[in-house]
Design a protein around this motif. Structure first.
Motif, PDB file in Angstrom:
ATOM      1  N   LEU A   1      -9.057   1.006  -4.032  1.00  0.00           N
ATOM      2  CA  LEU A   1      -8.258   0.854  -2.821  1.00  0.00           C
ATOM      3  C   LEU A   1      -6.762   0.906  -3.143  1.00  0.00           C
ATOM      4  O   LEU A   1      -5.976   1.493  -2.400  1.00  0.00           O
ATOM      5  N   ALA A   2      -6.367   0.302  -4.271  1.00  0.00           N
ATOM      6  CA  ALA A   2      -4.953   0.270  -4.635  1.00  0.00           C
ATOM      7  C   ALA A   2      -4.424   1.641  -5.021  1.00  0.00           C
ATOM      8  O   ALA A   2      -3.243   1.934  -4.837  1.00  0.00           O
ATOM      9  N   LEU A   3      -5.286   2.507  -5.544  1.00  0.00           N
ATOM     10  CA  LEU A   3      -4.849   3.817  -6.009  1.00  0.00           C
ATOM     11  C   LEU A   3      -4.691   4.837  -4.889  1.00  0.00           C
ATOM     12  O   LEU A   3      -4.061   5.884  -5.083  1.00  0.00           O
ATOM     13  N   VAL A   4      -5.251   4.541  -3.723  1.00  0.00           N
ATOM     14  CA  VAL A   4      -5.305   5.535  -2.648  1.00  0.00           C
ATOM     15  C   VAL A   4      -3.928   6.055  -2.261  1.00  0.00           C
ATOM     16  O   VAL A   4      -3.706   7.265  -2.141  1.00  0.00           O
TER      17      VAL A   4
ATOM     18  N   ARG B   1      -7.348   6.997   5.488  1.00  0.00           N
ATOM     19  CA  ARG B   1      -6.860   7.422   6.803  1.00  0.00           C
ATOM     20  C   ARG B   1      -5.478   6.837   7.090  1.00  0.00           C
ATOM     21  O   ARG B   1      -4.589   7.524   7.606  1.00  0.00           O
ATOM     22  N   GLU B   2      -5.286   5.582   6.715  1.00  0.00           N
ATOM     23  CA  GLU B   2      -4.029   4.892   7.019  1.00  0.00           C
ATOM     24  C   GLU B   2      -2.878   5.366   6.133  1.00  0.00           C
ATOM     25  O   GLU B   2      -1.746   5.510   6.589  1.00  0.00           O
ATOM     26  N   LEU B   3      -3.172   5.638   4.854  1.00  0.00           N
ATOM     27  CA  LEU B   3      -2.095   5.887   3.896  1.00  0.00           C
ATOM     28  C   LEU B   3      -1.839   7.357   3.586  1.00  0.00           C
ATOM     29  O   LEU B   3      -0.755   7.700   3.111  1.00  0.00           O
ATOM     30  N   THR B   4      -2.807   8.222   3.834  1.00  0.00           N
ATOM     31  CA  THR B   4      -2.647   9.626   3.427  1.00  0.00           C
ATOM     32  C   THR B   4      -2.522  10.593   4.584  1.00  0.00           C
ATOM     33  O   THR B   4      -2.134  11.748   4.374  1.00  0.00           O
ATOM     34  N   GLY B   5      -2.872  10.191   5.786  1.00  0.00           N
ATOM     35  CA  GLY B   5      -2.799  11.102   6.925  1.00  0.00           C
ATOM     36  C   GLY B   5      -4.036  11.939   7.123  1.00  0.00           C
ATOM     37  O   GLY B   5      -4.139  12.687   8.103  1.00  0.00           O
ATOM     38  N   VAL B   6      -5.020  11.863   6.216  1.00  0.00           N
ATOM     39  CA  VAL B   6      -6.300  12.556   6.410  1.00  0.00           C
ATOM     40  C   VAL B   6      -7.100  11.754   7.425  1.00  0.00           C
ATOM     41  O   VAL B   6      -7.434  10.591   7.177  1.00  0.00           O
ATOM     42  N   ARG B   7      -7.391  12.331   8.565  1.00  0.00           N
ATOM     43  CA  ARG B   7      -7.916  11.553   9.690  1.00  0.00           C
ATOM     44  C   ARG B   7      -9.434  11.580   9.846  1.00  0.00           C
ATOM     45  O   ARG B   7     -10.050  10.601  10.215  1.00  0.00           O
ATOM     46  N   ARG B   8     -10.055  12.743   9.583  1.00  0.00           N
ATOM     47  CA  ARG B   8     -11.494  12.816   9.850  1.00  0.00           C
ATOM     48  C   ARG B   8     -12.109  13.969   9.082  1.00  0.00           C
ATOM     49  O   ARG B   8     -11.415  14.744   8.431  1.00  0.00           O
ATOM     50  N   GLY B   9     -13.445  14.029   9.181  1.00  0.00           N
ATOM     51  CA  GLY B   9     -14.161  15.160   8.616  1.00  0.00           C
ATOM     52  C   GLY B   9     -14.456  15.032   7.132  1.00  0.00           C
ATOM     53  O   GLY B   9     -14.235  13.988   6.506  1.00  0.00           O
ATOM     54  N   PRO B  10     -14.941  16.115   6.540  1.00  0.00           N
ATOM     55  CA  PRO B  10     -15.343  16.106   5.127  1.00  0.00           C
ATOM     56  C   PRO B  10     -14.202  15.737   4.170  1.00  0.00           C
ATOM     57  O   PRO B  10     -14.437  15.130   3.137  1.00  0.00           O
TER      58      PRO B  10
ATOM     59  N   GLY C   1       0.790  -1.222   0.000  1.00  0.00           N
ATOM     60  CA  GLY C   1       0.000   0.000   0.000  1.00  0.00           C
ATOM     61  C   GLY C   1       0.822   1.270   0.000  1.00  0.00           C
ATOM     62  O   GLY C   1       0.351   2.311  -0.453  1.00  0.00           O
ATOM     63  N   ARG C   2       2.060   1.194   0.512  1.00  0.00           N
ATOM     64  CA  ARG C   2       2.912   2.382   0.600  1.00  0.00           C
ATOM     65  C   ARG C   2       3.975   2.400  -0.499  1.00  0.00           C
ATOM     66  O   ARG C   2       4.030   3.327  -1.291  1.00  0.00           O
ATOM     67  N   ARG C   3       4.796   1.378  -0.543  1.00  0.00           N
ATOM     68  CA  ARG C   3       5.774   1.289  -1.637  1.00  0.00           C
ATOM     69  C   ARG C   3       5.180   0.587  -2.846  1.00  0.00           C
ATOM     70  O   ARG C   3       5.528   0.898  -3.977  1.00  0.00           O
ATOM     71  N   VAL C   4       4.335  -0.391  -2.589  1.00  0.00           N
ATOM     72  CA  VAL C   4       3.730  -1.166  -3.671  1.00  0.00           C
ATOM     73  C   VAL C   4       2.225  -1.267  -3.435  1.00  0.00           C
ATOM     74  O   VAL C   4       1.788  -1.776  -2.403  1.00  0.00           O
ATOM     75  N   GLY C   5       1.447  -0.753  -4.379  1.00  0.00           N
ATOM     76  CA  GLY C   5       0.004  -0.905  -4.333  1.00  0.00           C
ATOM     77  C   GLY C   5      -0.404  -2.096  -5.190  1.00  0.00           C
ATOM     78  O   GLY C   5       0.175  -2.345  -6.246  1.00  0.00           O
ATOM     79  N   LEU C   6      -1.404  -2.843  -4.739  1.00  0.00           N
ATOM     80  CA  LEU C   6      -1.820  -4.057  -5.444  1.00  0.00           C
ATOM     81  C   LEU C   6      -3.274  -3.979  -5.873  1.00  0.00           C
ATOM     82  O   LEU C   6      -4.163  -3.746  -5.049  1.00  0.00           O
ATOM     83  N   VAL C   7      -3.512  -4.173  -7.174  1.00  0.00           N
ATOM     84  CA  VAL C   7      -4.852  -4.464  -7.681  1.00  0.00           C
ATOM     85  C   VAL C   7      -4.900  -5.977  -7.838  1.00  0.00           C
ATOM     86  O   VAL C   7      -4.272  -6.532  -8.743  1.00  0.00           O
TER      87      VAL C   7
END
Length: 304
Positions: A152-155, A104-113, A75-81
């Motif tokens: 999910l893989a593109l996130v 939330r896990e991969l981008t650091g955006v935690r909550r809200g809109p 998910g971080r170095r290698v994303g899988l479809v």
């Protein structure tokens, strides 16, 4: 091992993949393409054995332990479809909740809109309809499940996106839309490894093509030359193109050998019109092809 038989699913695979590039790995089902993908992410069964190295930056993926793979690679170095999205989607959670958690896990955006918007944007990138975001995986068609897995893989915008048969279950319009989105993922710091048997999809977005047969890569070529002129040099690769409806529409005769009983020589010899006694020995991979009798003449032009 499979039923007490040693299966050599991938052997001698050697290639590189630079940022900004798409490499398409093509071949018939069962040739080892998906096993190679699983090896890169540490997803092989417990009785599998690996040797060699596969570097993503300074990290050898084949030597990394499960903790490293889980925390810093997938998910971080290698994303899988994945080839089988149903096995990778959590059955008791909606697609939206899985996208939100991944964002939330991969981008650091935690909550809200912003979190909700980022999840919906990921769905849109994979052509996943917003009206299905609150459905569970069992409520989706195979094509929708594939698009959910792609979203999910593109996130994480991982440096390497590994897409294993990402167009399974999709009609041609969605195939083109999906591979175009995968191609847009490629950038100055990102690359795409597309594993597919869909040669039309590979032709649409690949920079280079690697052809796999009976566990080995038998040809590695520039995509423009491979699909155009002079065409593939390995007889098997030529056979793949000749089987397409817009070319000769002629299937390759015979069946590939079992991976647990590979011949000592060229694995394609039994199906090849050009085989000679020399083919009883395994050809070395040289000048982009593993064949004792590589083609030197251009392919016939596609039929009108």
């Amino acid at each position: 091992m499979r039923d007490g038989v040693y299966v050599q699913a991938v052997s001698g695979a050697r290639f590189d993949l630079a940022a900004g590039e798409c490499l398409a790995l093509v071949g018939e089902s069962g040739c080892g393409k998906s096993v190679l993908a699983s090896a890169l992410l540490g997803l092989l069964p417990g009785n599998a054995e690996t040797a060699g190295s596969a570097f993503a930056g300074d990290l050898d993926l084949l030597a990394a332990d499960e903790r490293t793979l889980a925390r810093t690679v997938r998910g971080r170095r290698v994303g899988l479809v994945p080839q089988s999205p149903a096995a990778h989607l959590t059955p008791v959670r909606t697609v939206r909740s899985q996208l939100v958690e991944t964002v939330r896990e991969l981008t650091g955006v935690r909550r809200g809109p912003r979190l909700r918007a980022a999840a919906e944007e990921a769905a849109a990138r994979a052509a996943f309809p917003a009206g299905h975001l609150d459905r569970h995986p069992h409520e989706l068609s195979g094509g929708l499940a594939q698009r959910a897995a792609t979203a999910l893989a593109l996130v994480g915008d991982a440096p390497l996106l590994l897409a294993d048969e990402p167009t399974t279950g999709l009609d041609r319009d969605l195939v083109e839309r999906t591979v175009d989105e995968l191609r847009r993922h490629i950038g100055a710091e990102r690359a795409l490894l597309l594993i597919t048997h869909d040669l039309a999809a590979a032709e649409r977005i690949a920079d280079r093509v690697a052809v796999m047969y009976a566990s080995r890569i038998v040809e590695l070529a520039d995509a423009t030359a491979f699909f155009g002129s002079p065409g593939p040099r390995h007889p098997y690769a030529r056979g793949l193109l000749d089987a397409l409806p817009d070319r000769e529409f002629t299937p390759i005769p015979g069946m590939p050998p079992e991976l647990g009983a590979l011949p000592a020589g060229c694995a394609f010899a039994a199906r090849c019109d050009h085989a000679t006694d020399t083919c009883a020995t395994r050809p070395a991979f040289a000048d982009g092809v593993a064949c004792h009798h590589p083609a030197t003449m251009p392919l016939e032009a596609p039929r009108a």
